[in-house]
Structures are given as C-alpha cells and as structure tokens.
Write a protein that holds these residues in place. Structure first.
Motif, PDB file in Angstrom:
ATOM      1  N   ASP A 176       0.862  -1.193   0.000  1.00  0.00           N
ATOM      2  CA  ASP A 176       0.000   0.000   0.000  1.00  0.00           C
ATOM      3  C   ASP A 176       0.894   1.238   0.000  1.00  0.00           C
ATOM      4  O   ASP A 176       1.209   1.808   1.049  1.00  0.00           O
ATOM      5  CB  ASP A 176      -0.912   0.005   1.231  1.00  0.00           C
ATOM      6  N   VAL A 177       1.305   1.669  -1.178  1.00  0.00           N
ATOM      7  CA  VAL A 177       2.264   2.766  -1.289  1.00  0.00           C
ATOM      8  C   VAL A 177       1.633   4.100  -0.911  1.00  0.00           C
ATOM      9  O   VAL A 177       0.414   4.276  -0.982  1.00  0.00           O
ATOM     10  CB  VAL A 177       2.844   2.874  -2.719  1.00  0.00           C
ATOM     11  N   VAL A 178       2.478   5.046  -0.542  1.00  0.00           N
ATOM     12  CA  VAL A 178       2.019   6.402  -0.252  1.00  0.00           C
ATOM     13  C   VAL A 178       1.647   7.088  -1.557  1.00  0.00           C
ATOM     14  O   VAL A 178       2.426   7.120  -2.509  1.00  0.00           O
ATOM     15  CB  VAL A 178       3.119   7.205   0.477  1.00  0.00           C
ATOM     16  N   ILE A 179       0.436   7.628  -1.610  1.00  0.00           N
ATOM     17  CA  ILE A 179      -0.066   8.336  -2.779  1.00  0.00           C
ATOM     18  C   ILE A 179       0.031   9.845  -2.591  1.00  0.00           C
ATOM     19  O   ILE A 179       0.218  10.597  -3.543  1.00  0.00           O
ATOM     20  CB  ILE A 179      -1.530   7.933  -3.059  1.00  0.00           C
ATOM     21  N   ALA A 180      -0.092  10.300  -1.343  1.00  0.00           N
ATOM     22  CA  ALA A 180       0.027  11.729  -1.064  1.00  0.00           C
ATOM     23  C   ALA A 180       0.410  11.911   0.397  1.00  0.00           C
ATOM     24  O   ALA A 180      -0.029  11.158   1.261  1.00  0.00           O
ATOM     25  CB  ALA A 180      -1.273  12.460  -1.365  1.00  0.00           C
ATOM     26  N   ARG A 181       1.221  12.926   0.647  1.00  0.00           N
ATOM     27  CA  ARG A 181       1.572  13.306   2.013  1.00  0.00           C
ATOM     28  C   ARG A 181       0.894  14.633   2.346  1.00  0.00           C
ATOM     29  O   ARG A 181       0.661  15.460   1.465  1.00  0.00           O
ATOM     30  CB  ARG A 181       3.091  13.445   2.159  1.00  0.00           C
ATOM     31  N   LYS A 182       0.600  14.811   3.614  1.00  0.00           N
ATOM     32  CA  LYS A 182      -0.115  16.017   4.032  1.00  0.00           C
ATOM     33  C   LYS A 182       0.671  17.278   3.668  1.00  0.00           C
ATOM     34  O   LYS A 182       0.097  18.287   3.271  1.00  0.00           O
ATOM     35  CB  LYS A 182      -0.380  15.969   5.536  1.00  0.00           C
ATOM     36  N   ASP A 183       2.004  17.221   3.770  1.00  0.00           N
ATOM     37  CA  ASP A 183       2.810  18.413   3.508  1.00  0.00           C
ATOM     38  C   ASP A 183       2.970  18.693   2.017  1.00  0.00           C
ATOM     39  O   ASP A 183       3.051  19.848   1.603  1.00  0.00           O
ATOM     40  CB  ASP A 183       4.187  18.293   4.166  1.00  0.00           C
ATOM     41  N   ALA A 184       3.006  17.643   1.181  1.00  0.00           N
ATOM     42  CA  ALA A 184       3.248  17.827  -0.246  1.00  0.00           C
ATOM     43  C   ALA A 184       1.972  17.743  -1.087  1.00  0.00           C
ATOM     44  O   ALA A 184       1.905  18.299  -2.177  1.00  0.00           O
ATOM     45  CB  ALA A 184       4.256  16.794  -0.741  1.00  0.00           C
ATOM     46  N   GLY A 185       0.979  17.017  -0.593  1.00  0.00           N
ATOM     47  CA  GLY A 185      -0.264  16.896  -1.338  1.00  0.00           C
ATOM     48  C   GLY A 185      -0.240  15.877  -2.449  1.00  0.00           C
ATOM     49  O   GLY A 185      -1.250  15.651  -3.122  1.00  0.00           O
ATOM     50  N   THR A 186       0.895  15.260  -2.667  1.00  0.00           N
ATOM     51  CA  THR A 186       1.019  14.254  -3.708  1.00  0.00           C
ATOM     52  C   THR A 186       2.237  13.398  -3.413  1.00  0.00           C
ATOM     53  O   THR A 186       2.874  13.528  -2.372  1.00  0.00           O
ATOM     54  CB  THR A 186       1.133  14.907  -5.103  1.00  0.00           C
ATOM     55  N   SER A 187       2.552  12.489  -4.332  1.00  0.00           N
ATOM     56  CA  SER A 187       3.748  11.666  -4.242  1.00  0.00           C
ATOM     57  C   SER A 187       4.273  11.466  -5.646  1.00  0.00           C
ATOM     58  O   SER A 187       3.618  11.828  -6.631  1.00  0.00           O
ATOM     59  CB  SER A 187       3.423  10.300  -3.624  1.00  0.00           C
ATOM     60  N   TYR A 188       5.448  10.872  -5.756  1.00  0.00           N
ATOM     61  CA  TYR A 188       5.997  10.571  -7.076  1.00  0.00           C
ATOM     62  C   TYR A 188       5.015   9.749  -7.891  1.00  0.00           C
ATOM     63  O   TYR A 188       4.771  10.044  -9.072  1.00  0.00           O
ATOM     64  CB  TYR A 188       7.325   9.821  -6.935  1.00  0.00           C
ATOM     65  N   HIS A 189       4.449   8.714  -7.281  1.00  0.00           N
ATOM     66  CA  HIS A 189       3.568   7.813  -8.020  1.00  0.00           C
ATOM     67  C   HIS A 189       2.363   8.549  -8.615  1.00  0.00           C
ATOM     68  O   HIS A 189       2.046   8.389  -9.804  1.00  0.00           O
ATOM     69  CB  HIS A 189       3.078   6.684  -7.106  1.00  0.00           C
ATOM     70  N   LEU A 190       1.692   9.347  -7.804  1.00  0.00           N
ATOM     71  CA  LEU A 190       0.497  10.042  -8.276  1.00  0.00           C
ATOM     72  C   LEU A 190       0.860  11.126  -9.286  1.00  0.00           C
ATOM     73  O   LEU A 190       0.232  11.228 -10.355  1.00  0.00           O
ATOM     74  CB  LEU A 190      -0.259  10.652  -7.098  1.00  0.00           C
ATOM     75  N   ALA A 191       1.864  11.939  -8.967  1.00  0.00           N
ATOM     76  CA  ALA A 191       2.225  13.050  -9.847  1.00  0.00           C
ATOM     77  C   ALA A 191       2.705  12.553 -11.208  1.00  0.00           C
ATOM     78  O   ALA A 191       2.310  13.091 -12.253  1.00  0.00           O
ATOM     79  CB  ALA A 191       3.302  13.908  -9.183  1.00  0.00           C
ATOM     80  N   ALA A 192       3.541  11.534 -11.219  1.00  0.00           N
ATOM     81  CA  ALA A 192       4.058  11.012 -12.491  1.00  0.00           C
ATOM     82  C   ALA A 192       2.932  10.440 -13.341  1.00  0.00           C
ATOM     83  O   ALA A 192       2.889  10.653 -14.565  1.00  0.00           O
ATOM     84  CB  ALA A 192       5.120   9.953 -12.230  1.00  0.00           C
ATOM     85  N   THR A 193       2.019   9.716 -12.717  1.00  0.00           N
ATOM     86  CA  THR A 193       0.904   9.121 -13.456  1.00  0.00           C
ATOM     87  C   THR A 193       0.006  10.191 -14.056  1.00  0.00           C
ATOM     88  O   THR A 193      -0.365  10.132 -15.239  1.00  0.00           O
ATOM     89  CB  THR A 193       0.079   8.207 -12.531  1.00  0.00           C
ATOM     90  N   VAL A 194      -0.355  11.182 -13.262  1.00  0.00           N
ATOM     91  CA  VAL A 194      -1.233  12.256 -13.729  1.00  0.00           C
ATOM     92  C   VAL A 194      -0.562  13.059 -14.839  1.00  0.00           C
ATOM     93  O   VAL A 194      -1.185  13.400 -15.857  1.00  0.00           O
ATOM     94  CB  VAL A 194      -1.628  13.170 -12.554  1.00  0.00           C
ATOM     95  N   ASP A 195       0.718  13.363 -14.677  1.00  0.00           N
ATOM     96  CA  ASP A 195       1.402  14.201 -15.660  1.00  0.00           C
ATOM     97  C   ASP A 195       1.726  13.465 -16.952  1.00  0.00           C
ATOM     98  O   ASP A 195       1.747  14.078 -18.023  1.00  0.00           O
ATOM     99  CB  ASP A 195       2.671  14.789 -15.046  1.00  0.00           C
ATOM    100  N   ASP A 196       1.994  12.175 -16.878  1.00  0.00           N
ATOM    101  CA  ASP A 196       2.195  11.428 -18.119  1.00  0.00           C
ATOM    102  C   ASP A 196       0.949  11.497 -18.993  1.00  0.00           C
ATOM    103  O   ASP A 196       1.026  11.674 -20.211  1.00  0.00           O
ATOM    104  CB  ASP A 196       2.555   9.969 -17.825  1.00  0.00           C
ATOM    105  N   ALA A 197      -0.210  11.389 -18.362  1.00  0.00           N
ATOM    106  CA  ALA A 197      -1.463  11.488 -19.109  1.00  0.00           C
ATOM    107  C   ALA A 197      -1.677  12.913 -19.612  1.00  0.00           C
ATOM    108  O   ALA A 197      -2.071  13.130 -20.769  1.00  0.00           O
ATOM    109  CB  ALA A 197      -2.630  11.047 -18.232  1.00  0.00           C
TER     110      ALA A 197
END
Length: 284
Positions: A176-197
């Motif tokens: 269960d990987v981290v998708i977002a942190r309270k301080d950053a609002g996102t993570s590498y996994h979420l940001a990379a996926t959204v931006d690739d699209a």
C-alpha cells in the motif's frame, strides 16, 4: 512526427551524472528514431530538496549532451491542483486511506513484508475505524496510502507492455504505497501518473529500477481512467566498483566531466562502454 511522445523527468535535487545521461539519451534517441516528440518534465514536488539552481543545471547539461525538447518544460510544482483532484477521485472510489505510521513504525513492525527496496507497509491503518480516522486526521500528520486490495477489486486484472512484452500487474508489488503526504499533497507515483497522461506521453523509457513502480502506475491509470503508455525499462549502468551510478553513491556530475574537457561524444562513448561492461557482467 509520429504519434510517439516520450519524456525525461529528472528531480532538481542535485547535478546530473552519467546514470542520468544514459536514461536521458536512451529516451531521446528512442524518440528521435521514431520521429516523435520529446518532452522535459522537472519533478520538483519535494520542496525541501528541490532547488532552482539544479533545474537550471539540468537544462545546461541536457543541452550540452545535444538533447532538445519540443515544448516548454513542465514543472510539477505548478500542477498541485491536478494532483489534488486526482487524490479526491481516489478517495471517492475508496481506493486510499489515511495512514499515521512513521517509517520507524513500519521498519519495526514484525509483520512488514519485504519488497524490492526493503520493508513494505503491513497495512496497520487499513482497517482503522472511521471514527478513529477522523479524530486522528484532525490532530496528527498523516499520508494517504493506496489500498492495493480494494484497488485490485475495482480494476480487475491489469497488464502493461514492457519492451513489447505483456506484463501482468501485481497489485501488491509495492504494498500500500504512499499516494500523497499532508505536507506535499502528492507523491511521485500520483504526480508522475497524472502528468504522463496530461502530457500525452505514449512511451516511457526509464531504468529497470522503476519497473516495480509501473505496477502502481498502471493501477492508478485504471482507477483514474487514464491511458496506459508503453514502457521500455532499460538496464542500469554501474561504475568501476559495480555499484549503480547514483547520487547517493557519489557519481561524478556531468558538469565536472565537462570541466575536465569531456565532450558529449565522450559521454556517449563512455556510456556505450559501461553498458557493454554491465551486459557482460550480467551474462557471467
């Protein structure tokens, strides 16, 4: 140009080295050989470590290597609204849950399974009562984690293409990987996926060390209704000590090589040698 769109996405947390050059040139050469568009993305969501000077240095190093991009570079720090919207979609699907555990908690958990890079999250907060979650969210720092089991139920069996071969998605490959942190609002996994699209990336050329992450990204693509690129994970090159070239291993920056009189052609020659040496070692 063909329909192929590829990208290189470094983080501005240090200077580029030969390992970065190998990945960047691999992506660039693949794109140009296929008549496609090459994009540059600066993954600067880590505000504590990202520096504008390093971003400028990335531009300088890539241009020195002869790499040209076909659109203005995309900075992830300008895309936080898109990540928040994606996170809200995942929350509405019940595909994420808040986690209050620290890294120390996870490392000390006797039930923590092991993944490619160490202990995986054992799911401590997955089944927490909703009332407890609400109470703790109001008072404590937390991260949003992907519920890999719930996600798999929603998406059904998935696959992705790597080097022309079909790979079945393992939903729990990274736990269960981290998708977002309270301080950053996102993570590498979420940001990379959204931006690739968002950037219309059709093909992703990157190191084989990120192959496990592709299982997560393909899951997120399915949950968010995003297209799945084709992947081309290349082997990593190593230094004389056999260790992969990385910042943490003290890999020599390209700027230092340039100061010593190296040319872009010298870099390509050295990368060819290192890649051949790695291939020989793998066959031994």
């Amino acid at each position: 140009m063909s329909g192929i769109t590829c990208r290189f996405a470094p983080s501005p947390t240090g200077r580029l080295h030969l390992g970065h050059a190998y990945s960047a040139l691999s992506a660039y050469d693949f794109t140009r050989a296929n008549g496609g568009r090459f994009l540059l993305r600066i993954e600067d969501i880590d505000e504590g470590r990202s520096r504008a000077a390093f971003a400028d240095a990335i531009f300088e190093d890539l241009q020195w290597l002869g790499i040209r991009w076909d659109a203005q570079p995309l900075f992830q720090s300008t895309r936080r609204t898109a990540y928040a919207q994606a996170l809200e979609t995942l929350r509405s699907l019940g595909a994420v849950y808040p986690c209050f555990c620290t890294r120390r908690d996870i490392a000390a958990a006797p039930s923590a399974p092991h993944g490619p890079d160490g202990p995986l999250y054992p799911g401590t907060c997955r089944h927490m009562a909703e009332a407890d979650r609400e109470r703790r969210m109001a008072a404590e720092a937390f991260a949003w984690r992907l519920d890999a089991q719930a996600a798999a139920v929603q998406t059904g069996p998935l696959s992705f293409t790597n080097l022309g071969r079909r790979v079945e998605v393992d939903p729990g490959r990274l736990g269960d990987v981290v998708i977002a942190r309270k301080d950053a609002g996102t993570s590498y996994h979420l940001a990379a996926t959204v931006d690739d699209a968002f950037q219309g990336v059709s093909d992703i050329v990157r190191g084989v060390d990120l192959l496990p992450s592709t299982h997560v990204h393909r899951t997120l693509q399915a949950l968010l209704g995003l297209a799945a690129p084709d992947y081309h994970h290349h082997a990593l090159i190593a230094g004389p000590d056999g260790e992969r070239l990385a910042k943490r291993n003290g890999a020599e920056p390209l700027a230092d090589l340039r100061a010593k009189g190296w040319t872009a052609a010298d870099v390509r020659t050295e990368l060819t040698r290192l890649a051949a040496s790695r291939a020989s070692a793998d066959l031994a």
